[in-house]
Design a protein around this motif. Sequence first.
Motif, mmCIF file in Angstrom:
data_model
loop_
_atom_site.group_PDB
_atom_site.id
_atom_site.type_symbol
_atom_site.label_atom_id
_atom_site.label_comp_id
_atom_site.label_asym_id
_atom_site.label_seq_id
_atom_site.Cartn_x
_atom_site.Cartn_y
_atom_site.Cartn_z
ATOM 1 N N ASN A 57 38.646 -17.488 -50.689
ATOM 2 C CA ASN A 57 38.788 -16.164 -50.071
ATOM 3 C C ASN A 57 37.432 -15.591 -49.683
ATOM 4 O O ASN A 57 37.262 -15.081 -48.569
ATOM 5 C CB ASN A 57 39.497 -15.203 -51.027
ATOM 6 N N PHE A 58 36.465 -15.649 -50.595
ATOM 7 C CA PHE A 58 35.133 -15.121 -50.292
ATOM 8 C C PHE A 58 34.444 -15.926 -49.190
ATOM 9 O O PHE A 58 33.721 -15.369 -48.376
ATOM 10 C CB PHE A 58 34.257 -15.087 -51.546
ATOM 11 N N LEU A 61 35.947 -14.876 -45.924
ATOM 12 C CA LEU A 61 35.491 -13.528 -45.634
ATOM 13 C C LEU A 61 34.053 -13.539 -45.122
ATOM 14 O O LEU A 61 33.719 -12.873 -44.143
ATOM 15 C CB LEU A 61 35.609 -12.644 -46.879
ATOM 16 N N ALA A 94 36.454 -10.312 -40.065
ATOM 17 C CA ALA A 94 36.648 -10.377 -41.514
ATOM 18 C C ALA A 94 38.139 -10.383 -41.837
ATOM 19 O O ALA A 94 38.592 -11.133 -42.715
ATOM 20 C CB ALA A 94 35.949 -9.207 -42.195
ATOM 21 N N GLY A 97 39.485 -13.755 -41.056
ATOM 22 C CA GLY A 97 39.095 -14.696 -42.106
ATOM 23 C C GLY A 97 39.984 -14.576 -43.330
ATOM 24 O O GLY A 97 40.376 -15.579 -43.929
ATOM 25 N N LEU A 98 40.323 -13.348 -43.717
ATOM 26 C CA LEU A 98 41.198 -13.161 -44.875
ATOM 27 C C LEU A 98 42.621 -13.625 -44.594
ATOM 28 O O LEU A 98 43.281 -14.187 -45.475
ATOM 29 C CB LEU A 98 41.184 -11.697 -45.308
ATOM 30 N N SER A 101 42.528 -17.352 -44.815
ATOM 31 C CA SER A 101 42.454 -17.732 -46.224
ATOM 32 C C SER A 101 43.813 -17.604 -46.901
ATOM 33 O O SER A 101 44.184 -18.451 -47.716
ATOM 34 C CB SER A 101 41.424 -16.865 -46.938
#
Length: 112
Positions: A57-58, A61, A94, A97-98, A101
């Motif tokens: 996840n990070f 992100l 962002a 990206g999440l 994920s």
Amino acid sequence: MASEILIPFIVFSCIFGIVYLYLTTRNKERMALIEKGADATLFNSGKKFGVGEVVLNFAFLAIGIGVGVLMGALLEQGGMDSDVSYPACIFIFAGLGLVTSFFINRKLSKSE
């Protein structure tokens, strides 16, 4: 002068108060359930995230934020106002990206 000290103090005390209230309320609820004889498996109903999922996840992100900064810079070079291009692109990428994920984590959990 006082606002430089007072504002961070208020912010951190509000965060502390919210966390403290959440934890004490949760503890009281659990104690009440235990006193009534409820089964202890009620507390373990949620899915626990592994270290790999959190790192993934990070990572997505961070990749999204990096791509957002890059796209914001490209839009600024194209003539868009930097006050708009940078935050918009950072939040959009962002979020993408999440979302990416989330779908990858879901796919990995189904395959296990």
